[in-house]
Design a protein around this motif. Structure first.
Motif, short mmCIF file in Angstrom:
data_model
loop_
_atom_site.label_atom_id
_atom_site.label_comp_id
_atom_site.label_asym_id
_atom_site.label_seq_id
_atom_site.Cartn_x
_atom_site.Cartn_y
_atom_site.Cartn_z
N PRO A 48 113.43 58.21 18.03
CA PRO A 48 112.30 59.00 17.50
C PRO A 48 111.33 58.18 16.65
O PRO A 48 110.13 58.44 16.65
CB PRO A 48 112.96 60.10 16.66
N ILE A 49 111.86 57.18 15.94
CA ILE A 49 110.97 56.39 15.10
C ILE A 49 110.14 55.43 15.95
O ILE A 49 109.00 55.13 15.63
CB ILE A 49 111.80 55.62 14.03
N VAL B 57 116.74 52.30 6.80
CA VAL B 57 116.94 53.58 7.48
C VAL B 57 118.15 53.50 8.42
O VAL B 57 119.00 54.39 8.44
CB VAL B 57 115.66 53.98 8.26
N ALA C 11 121.77 55.36 8.17
CA ALA C 11 122.29 56.13 9.30
C ALA C 11 123.73 55.73 9.61
O ALA C 11 124.61 56.57 9.78
CB ALA C 11 121.40 55.93 10.53
N GLN D 77 124.41 57.40 18.36
CA GLN D 77 123.68 58.39 17.55
C GLN D 77 122.57 57.72 16.75
O GLN D 77 121.50 58.30 16.56
CB GLN D 77 124.65 59.11 16.60
N ARG E 298 119.16 59.36 17.61
CA ARG E 298 118.67 60.28 16.58
C ARG E 298 117.75 59.61 15.58
O ARG E 298 117.08 60.29 14.82
CB ARG E 298 119.86 60.89 15.82
N VAL E 299 117.81 58.28 15.51
CA VAL E 299 117.00 57.60 14.49
C VAL E 299 116.02 56.62 15.12
O VAL E 299 114.81 56.75 14.98
CB VAL E 299 117.93 56.87 13.47
#
Lengths: 271, 395
Positions: free
Chosen positions: A174-175, A153, A157, A166, A170-171
């Motif tokens: 949140p995960i 992932v 990205a 970012q 953004r990744v």
């Protein structure tokens, strides 16, 4: 403290815990809730100590956890630090800080409704102690959440042109959120439980005030001593329960449904 | 398995689309990647990936194919040599901007688990400054283009099958309409049936879009199927051969390539020769639901071909199994062993149809699945002999 209580329990071993039956009456007496030294004031102070400590701990732990998890640098230090902190005795640390730090604080005013006049010098060691307790679970869980992000992932990205910041915001963040929130929940519970010892320091209260300052010295009065201590302890437990539920609600709101841990219900919903 | 509604209509539209060709050539100029521990992953690679073509990098593990791919979008920087995108040295470009101009698809799809399908697809447009709404509009279009129904838009990746995840991965890579696509074993993690589907759809999509594609795989069959040109790399990161698939099968440059290309390459090479005009014979057929006692009379050499009401072959029925019993022909009675070849198929598929058929007669159908006729293996072989004398395979 523990020694005194223990002796009393032993002394009354024959007849069970004294005055347990009076706890409901103590808790339902309106005058014990209101007034300058009532339960409501203690509860409010307790919540303030907790929220301030957890917020400061989050401000410290989350950025460090994100950076260490993202870069992989310093993960060894994080694990070692977190484990070492767990061994620190809270009460001893608070007293030590009170002796070392509080005399150097010359601010005696109030800060809005948060800190009453004169309490600041006592509050600093208490909050510092609570922050030390709250940082490890938040830090290790944030770090673990980021580190456990599927490498495919983050590779995707980066490969799509996200800049490092970012990728984190953004990744990875949140995960990592479910694990981070689990860390925050465990920190909150620990801080709520430990904030009871704040009442030992001058100008401070919290629910510990009802236990140590109100209840304990009057231990021989069956109408006040044990009922106050037990009653306040029950309020601490209730507060912990409510805080946990609130945080669970927050988790529902801000964690993406795509990350839901597979519970019986979500599994049924899946194709 | 993935069900793709509306495939037929899309195919028609695909042919009607105006073909746009990108003009982006990727050139490797003696590129070497050596790691600090001394391992050489890529050794002096010189290679050109043509505009609008699929260049496949293939080789055993440790041959540096993924490293080579990742150097194109600067996920890895070479130790020596240069990589050019047209006339620009990519070392002079900002990595994040370079990457936003190249679609990137990886083996495990790498979808963002916390975002819905539609927001996953819209990632790069949003990075490039599109509004969320515009990105979603674009994403819906792409969802359709990769053959996924629009009702998947609001799902999360965990709710998709492996094949669907890969399609979303491809859609996400295409979202900003990049001229270049980098694909690292995109179809290896799905089961063989879905893989073939994805490969076919990928070729169809490339026919529409004409991207410059660099595609990494360890599967020589996939390389030969998808590549306009195939670069075979050997362990240590050296280029063993760069050729068209047909050339590669016919003239492997050395024993390593020959070994890697595989044993039945003579047979596989037939896949590049259209079957063309085969001497087809007509079949007397029966249909599902016909009476069983009518079968024996229509069988040839013990077998009769069974069609459905749309003239599409369903399987072979043994005359012996039909005998004189009453009742009707049902799908359960059929032998399904035979493969079908289409009139536009290659000699390989025609031969396989004949070899796999229980009757020895290979079934040839139109592109819409309706029966044209049958052909025997020896007829296909005769055709191969003719081809061979017309275009000698050996130089």
């Amino acid at each position: 403290m523990a020694a005194g209580g223990g002796a009393l329990i032993i002394a009354s071993a024959g007849s069970g815990l004294p005055s347990v039956g009076l706890v409901p009456r103590w808790l339902t007496t309106a005058s014990h809730w209101t007034g300058r030294h009532g339960l409501l004031v203690s509860l409010r102070e307790h919540v303030i100590y907790t929220v301030v400590a957890v917020l400061i701990a989050m401000i410290i732990a989350i950025p460090i956890g994100l950076v260490v998890g993202h870069t992989g640098k310093g993960s060894f230090a994080v694990a070692g630090f977190a484990n070492a902190i767990r061994a620190v005795p809270a009460f001893g640390l608070m007293i030590l800080l009170y002796v070392l730090v509080s005399p150097k604080i010359h601010f005696h005013g109030s800060i809005g409704w948060l800190v009453p006049r004169g309490a600041f010098a006592s509050l600093v060691p208490v909050e510092a102690m609570l922050v030390v307790l709250a940082v490890p679970p938040i830090l290790t869980n944030t770090y673990a959440g980021v580190r456990d992000t599927d490498p495919a992932v983050t590779d995707a990205a980066r490969g799509m042109g996200m800049r490092p910041r970012q990728v984190v915001m953004r990744v990875e963040l949140p995960i990592a959120l479910p694990l981070m929130l689990a860390g925050i929940r465990s920190a909150v519970l620990q801080v709520i439980a430990t904030a009871t010892i704040a009442g030992f320091l001058p100008f401070l209260g919290g629910l510990g005030y009802q236990i140590f300052i109100n209840g304990l010295p009057q231990i021989n009065d069956p109408n006040v001593g044990y009922p106050a201590m037990l009653g306040a302890a029950l309020v601490v437990a209730a507060l912990a329960g409510v805080a946990d539920l609130v945080l669970l609600g927050v988790e529902r709101l801000i964690v993406s449904p795509g990350l839901a841990r597979p519970t019986a219900r979500t599994r049924l919903l899946r194709p | 398995m993935d069900h793709i509604p509306g495939t037929a209509s899309r195919r028609i539209r695909a042919n009607a689309v105006v073909v746009r060709r990108s003009d982006f050539v990727i050139r490797f100029d003696s590129v070497t990647k050596q790691y600090p521990d001394g391992t050489v992953a890529v050794d002096g690679l010189t290679l050109e990936a043509d505009t609008g073509k699929i260049t496949v990098l293939v080789g055993p593990s440790g041959c540096g194919k993924t490293t080579s791919l990742r150097m194109i979008n600067r996920m890895i920087d070479p130790t020596k040599g240069r990589i050019w995108l047209d006339d620009r040295d990519i070392a002079t470009m900002r990595p994040d901007q370079l990457r936003r101009g190249m679609g990137y698809v990886i083996q495990q799809a790498g979808l963002f688990p916390h975002r819905t399908v539609i927001d996953n697809i819209g990632t790069v447009p949003v990075l490039l400054g599109a509004t969320r709404r515009a990105a979603r509009r674009r994403a819906l279009k792409l969802l359709d283009q990769v053959g996924l129904p629009a009702n998947l838009a609001g799902r999360y990746p965990a709710q998709l099958s492996g094949g669907q995840q890969q399609r979303v991965g491809v859609a996400r890579a295409l979202a900003a309409n990049p001229p270049v696509m980098l694909m690292d074993e995109p179809f290896s993690a799905v089961d063989p049936v879905v893989r073939v589907q994805l490969q076919d759809e990928f070729l169809r999509l490339q026919g529409e879009l004409g991207k410059t594609i660099v595609f990494v795989t360890h599967d020589i069959d996939e390389a030969v199927k998808l590549g306009d040109q195939v670069a075979v790399l050997r362990v240590g990161g050296r280029l063993a051969q760069l050729a068209t698939p047909r050339e590669l099968l016919a003239h492997p440059s050395d024993s390593f390539v020959a070994g890697f290309v595989g044993r039945d390459r003579g047979y596989r090479a037939l896949g590049f020769t259209p079957a063309g005009e085969l001497p087809l014979r007509g079949e007397t057929v029966v249909r599902l639901g016909d009476r069983l006692d009518s079968v024996a009379a229509r069988a040839t050499e013990g077998w009769v071909l069974v069609l459905d009401e749309h003239d599409q072959p369903q399987g072979w029925l043994a005359a012996s199994a039909a005998s004189d019993q009453g009742g009707a022909v049902t799908p359960e009675m059929l032998n399904l062993g035979g493969t079908l070849a289409m009139e536009s198929s290659s000699l390989r598929e025609a031969l396989d149809a004949a070899l796999s058929s229980p009757s020895g007669r290979g079934v040839i159908v139109r592109d819409d699945g309706r029966l044209i006729g049958t052909v025997t293996a020896s007829q296909v072989l005769t055709r191969i002999e003719q081809e061979r004398s017309a275009v000698p395979l050996a130089r």
